[in-house]
Design an enzyme around this catalytic site. Structure first.
Site, mmCIF file in Angstrom:
data_model
loop_
_atom_site.group_PDB
_atom_site.id
_atom_site.type_symbol
_atom_site.label_atom_id
_atom_site.label_comp_id
_atom_site.label_asym_id
_atom_site.label_seq_id
_atom_site.Cartn_x
_atom_site.Cartn_y
_atom_site.Cartn_z
ATOM 1 N N SER A 76 -13.560 -9.859 99.051
ATOM 2 C CA SER A 76 -14.385 -10.510 98.031
ATOM 3 C C SER A 76 -13.751 -10.337 96.656
ATOM 4 C CB SER A 76 -15.814 -9.966 98.043
ATOM 5 O OG SER A 76 -15.815 -8.577 97.831
ATOM 6 N N LYS B 252 -18.058 -4.220 90.963
ATOM 7 C CA LYS B 252 -17.861 -3.270 89.858
ATOM 8 C C LYS B 252 -17.867 -3.880 88.464
ATOM 9 C CE LYS B 252 -12.866 -3.580 89.989
ATOM 10 N NZ LYS B 252 -11.569 -2.919 89.972
ATOM 11 N N SER C 21 -19.072 7.246 89.561
ATOM 12 C CA SER C 21 -18.543 6.879 88.253
ATOM 13 C C SER C 21 -19.145 7.768 87.178
ATOM 14 C CB SER C 21 -18.916 5.419 87.975
ATOM 15 O OG SER C 21 -18.727 5.130 86.615
ATOM 16 N N TYR D 222 -24.922 -2.295 87.656
ATOM 17 C CA TYR D 222 -23.759 -1.671 88.303
ATOM 18 C C TYR D 222 -23.845 -0.143 88.211
ATOM 19 C CZ TYR D 222 -19.325 0.672 88.539
ATOM 20 O OH TYR D 222 -18.366 1.594 88.843
ATOM 21 N N LYS E 221 -24.577 3.210 91.182
ATOM 22 C CA LYS E 221 -23.861 4.485 91.394
ATOM 23 C C LYS E 221 -24.830 5.658 91.306
ATOM 24 C CE LYS E 221 -19.861 2.627 92.052
ATOM 25 N NZ LYS E 221 -19.302 2.603 93.415
ATOM 26 N N TYR F 39 -15.465 8.938 88.791
ATOM 27 C CA TYR F 39 -14.261 8.477 88.102
ATOM 28 C C TYR F 39 -14.559 8.267 86.630
ATOM 29 C CZ TYR F 39 -13.370 6.626 92.883
ATOM 30 O OH TYR F 39 -13.234 6.431 94.232
ATOM 31 N N PHE F 40 -13.606 8.637 85.792
ATOM 32 C CA PHE F 40 -13.664 8.262 84.382
ATOM 33 C C PHE F 40 -13.032 6.863 84.250
ATOM 34 C CE2 PHE F 40 -15.949 11.485 81.987
ATOM 35 C CZ PHE F 40 -16.353 12.237 83.079
ATOM 36 N N ASN F 41 -11.993 6.646 83.498
ATOM 37 C CA ASN F 41 -11.501 5.265 83.305
ATOM 38 C C ASN F 41 -10.132 5.067 83.957
ATOM 39 O OD1 ASN F 41 -13.574 5.787 81.164
ATOM 40 N ND2 ASN F 41 -13.136 3.655 80.688
ATOM 41 N N ASN G 200 -13.282 -7.236 82.067
ATOM 42 C CA ASN G 200 -14.279 -6.484 81.291
ATOM 43 C C ASN G 200 -13.640 -5.270 80.640
ATOM 44 O OD1 ASN G 200 -17.126 -7.454 81.970
ATOM 45 N ND2 ASN G 200 -16.182 -7.323 83.988
ATOM 46 N N ARG H 93 -12.544 7.323 75.368
ATOM 47 C CA ARG H 93 -12.680 7.393 76.823
ATOM 48 C C ARG H 93 -11.569 8.267 77.406
ATOM 49 N NH1 ARG H 93 -16.653 5.483 75.414
ATOM 50 N NH2 ARG H 93 -17.734 3.587 76.045
ATOM 51 N N PRO I 7 -23.121 -4.100 73.687
ATOM 52 C CA PRO I 7 -24.344 -3.374 74.051
ATOM 53 C C PRO I 7 -24.101 -2.440 75.230
ATOM 54 C CG PRO I 7 -24.768 -5.737 73.847
ATOM 55 C CD PRO I 7 -23.288 -5.557 73.735
HETATM 56 N N1 UDP Z 1 -13.255 -2.377 74.847
HETATM 57 C C1 UDP Z 1 -12.933 -3.223 73.789
HETATM 58 N N2 UDP Z 1 -12.593 -4.506 74.077
HETATM 59 C C2 UDP Z 1 -12.533 -5.000 75.348
HETATM 60 C C3 UDP Z 1 -12.852 -4.124 76.421
HETATM 61 C C4 UDP Z 1 -13.209 -2.829 76.128
HETATM 62 O O1 UDP Z 1 -12.977 -2.829 72.616
HETATM 63 O O2 UDP Z 1 -12.234 -6.177 75.546
HETATM 64 C C5 UDP Z 1 -13.625 -0.985 74.565
HETATM 65 C C6 UDP Z 1 -15.039 -0.649 74.974
HETATM 66 O O3 UDP Z 1 -15.918 -0.889 73.907
HETATM 67 C C7 UDP Z 1 -14.917 0.829 75.317
HETATM 68 C C8 UDP Z 1 -13.484 1.014 75.779
HETATM 69 O O4 UDP Z 1 -12.783 -0.152 75.320
HETATM 70 O O5 UDP Z 1 -15.093 1.597 74.166
HETATM 71 C C9 UDP Z 1 -13.355 1.109 77.266
HETATM 72 O O6 UDP Z 1 -14.031 0.024 77.849
HETATM 73 P P1 UDP Z 1 -13.985 -0.261 79.402
HETATM 74 O O7 UDP Z 1 -14.874 -1.448 79.664
HETATM 75 O O8 UDP Z 1 -12.575 -0.350 79.867
HETATM 76 O O9 UDP Z 1 -14.609 1.057 80.054
HETATM 77 P P2 UDP Z 1 -16.084 1.704 79.922
HETATM 78 O O10 UDP Z 1 -16.781 1.076 78.759
HETATM 79 O O11 UDP Z 1 -16.731 1.393 81.213
HETATM 80 O O12 UDP Z 1 -15.849 3.155 79.737
#
Ligand code: UDP
Length: 343
Positions: A36, A87, A127, A152, A156, A180-182, A201, A234, A299
């Site tokens: 998928s 995800k 996560s 999402y 988790k 998991y972190f990032n 995303n 992060r 947000p």
């Molecule tokens: N971020 C950003 N622009 C983007 C995607 C992410 O500034 O197009 C920032 C987001 O605000 C966050 C960081 O990058 O502070 C990591 O975002 P991501 O979505 O990769 O991971 P998560 O928010 O789930 O930790």
């Protein structure tokens, strides 16, 4: 050949890297995937990198009958690593039922099929999102979990609650949940990596796609957070380090002397980087400036997340070994050379 392991979502980003690590450590791997959010070509690439073609079963884990049938065929497996899940945070806000249905039905079916076939160990992909907006850094595993701002994230959190009730109710199946972190980065071969469908995303694929000319510019979501440069922090972790954490978790589960019903570990590096630091680090690796613009906060984003790694170091005997440059360089190599082949 060591034990047989069922890997759901084994053609996905983290799954495929973990399959390669398992094969290198002589495990016999059975991949279950419904493609998928992945492609059959990943099987060829896993074979090219590792020299072994894993068993493969195309199964939708939302069907208990189909799940049960494949687990029965492979009832000699010793463990399951359950990656298969949707995800995308934004998509989950648009379509919460799809997320609850897919991510929770599949977990319930996996647990039931494990029970029926006496496959007694499970590693679950959780996560750091279960921590919500944590009040203390670094985040330790005993920090309270919070309702997530996305369906999402809630799948988790709810999944961990299901695992807690399930492991409390019976003694056969033991579970390790990895928060998991990032995850970023790609395999050193440049053959596999993250392949987001549609507009990414996450930060790293957005950066590499912008540099590759696929996106016009990166929007930086807010620079008024209470952090060193105003952008969120992060804990980015190399996907191959993350794959190795699964190997350690598997070894721990299979060593009966260390078995306990449910254990939870953070999987991060313990280092936090801001969005602007990530952009600068990427520019240093790629050698050219990245087109970006500061815009409004997204947000649900929290200012700061980084892991306490003590428990994983002491108990799992795992810690990350790859640095930020390795992560960014491998992501960039992957983006430049190979992602187009998988379209
Ligand atoms: N971020 C950003 N622009 C983007 C995607 C992410 O500034 O197009 C920032 C987001 O605000 C966050 C960081 O990058 O502070 C990591 O975002 P991501 O979505 O990769 O991971 P998560 O928010 O789930 O930790």
């Amino acid at each position: 050949m060591k034990d047989k392991v069922i890997v759901t979502g084994g053609c996905g980003y983290i799954g495929s890297h973990t399959v390669i690590t398992l094969i290198h450590h002589n495990y016999e791997v059975v991949i279950i995937d419904d493609f998928s959010n992945s492609s059959p070509q990943i099987l060829d690439r896993i074979e090219r990198i590792s020299g072994v073609r894993p068993h493969f079963e195309q199964v939708d884990l939302k069907s208990f009958e189909a799940t049960q049938a494949v687990f029965k065929t492979h009832k000699d497996a010793k463990a399951v690593i359950h990656f298969a899940a949707h995800k995308a945070v934004a998509e989950s806000i648009q379509n919460p039922l799809m997320y609850y249905q897919n991510n929770l039905f599949s977990l319930l079916n996996v647990l039931k099929a494990q029970q029926e076939n006496s496959i007694n160990h499970l590693i679950f992909s959780s996560s750091a999102t279960v921590y919500g907006n944590p009040s203390k850094m670094p985040i330790t595993e005993d920090a309270p979990t919070q309702r997530s701002s996305s369906p999402y994230g809630n799948t988790k959190k709810i999944a961990e609650e299901i695992l807690e009730d399930f492991t409390n109710s019976q003694s056969e199946i033991s579970v390790i949940s990895l928060r998991y972190f990032n995850p970023i980065g790609a395999h050193a071969s440049g053959q596999i990596g993250e392949f987001p469908s549609g507009i990414p995303n996450n930060l790293m694929p957005y950066i590499t796609q912008t540099a590759a000319g696929i996106r016009e510019k990166l929007m930086v979501f807010g620079n008024d957070y209470p952090t060193k440069d105003g952008t969120p922090i992060r804990d980015y972790i190399h996907v191959v380090d993350l794959a190795e954490a699964h190997l350690k978790a598997l070894e721990r589960l299979l060593d009966t002397s260390t078995t306990s019903p449910l254990e939870i570990f953070n999987v991060g590096t313990g280092n936090g980087f801001s969005v602007l630091e990530m952009i600068k680090a990427f520019e240093a690796v790629s050698g050219s400036p990245l087109n970006y613009e500061i815009t409004d906060r997204r947000p649900g984003d929290v200012p700061e997340m980084f892991a306490s790694t003590t428990l994983a170091k002491n108990v799992l005997k795992w810690e990350a070994s790859r640095n930020l440059k390795d992560m960014i360089q491998s992501s960039w190599t992957w983006e430049q050379n190979l992602r187009s082949e998988l379209k």
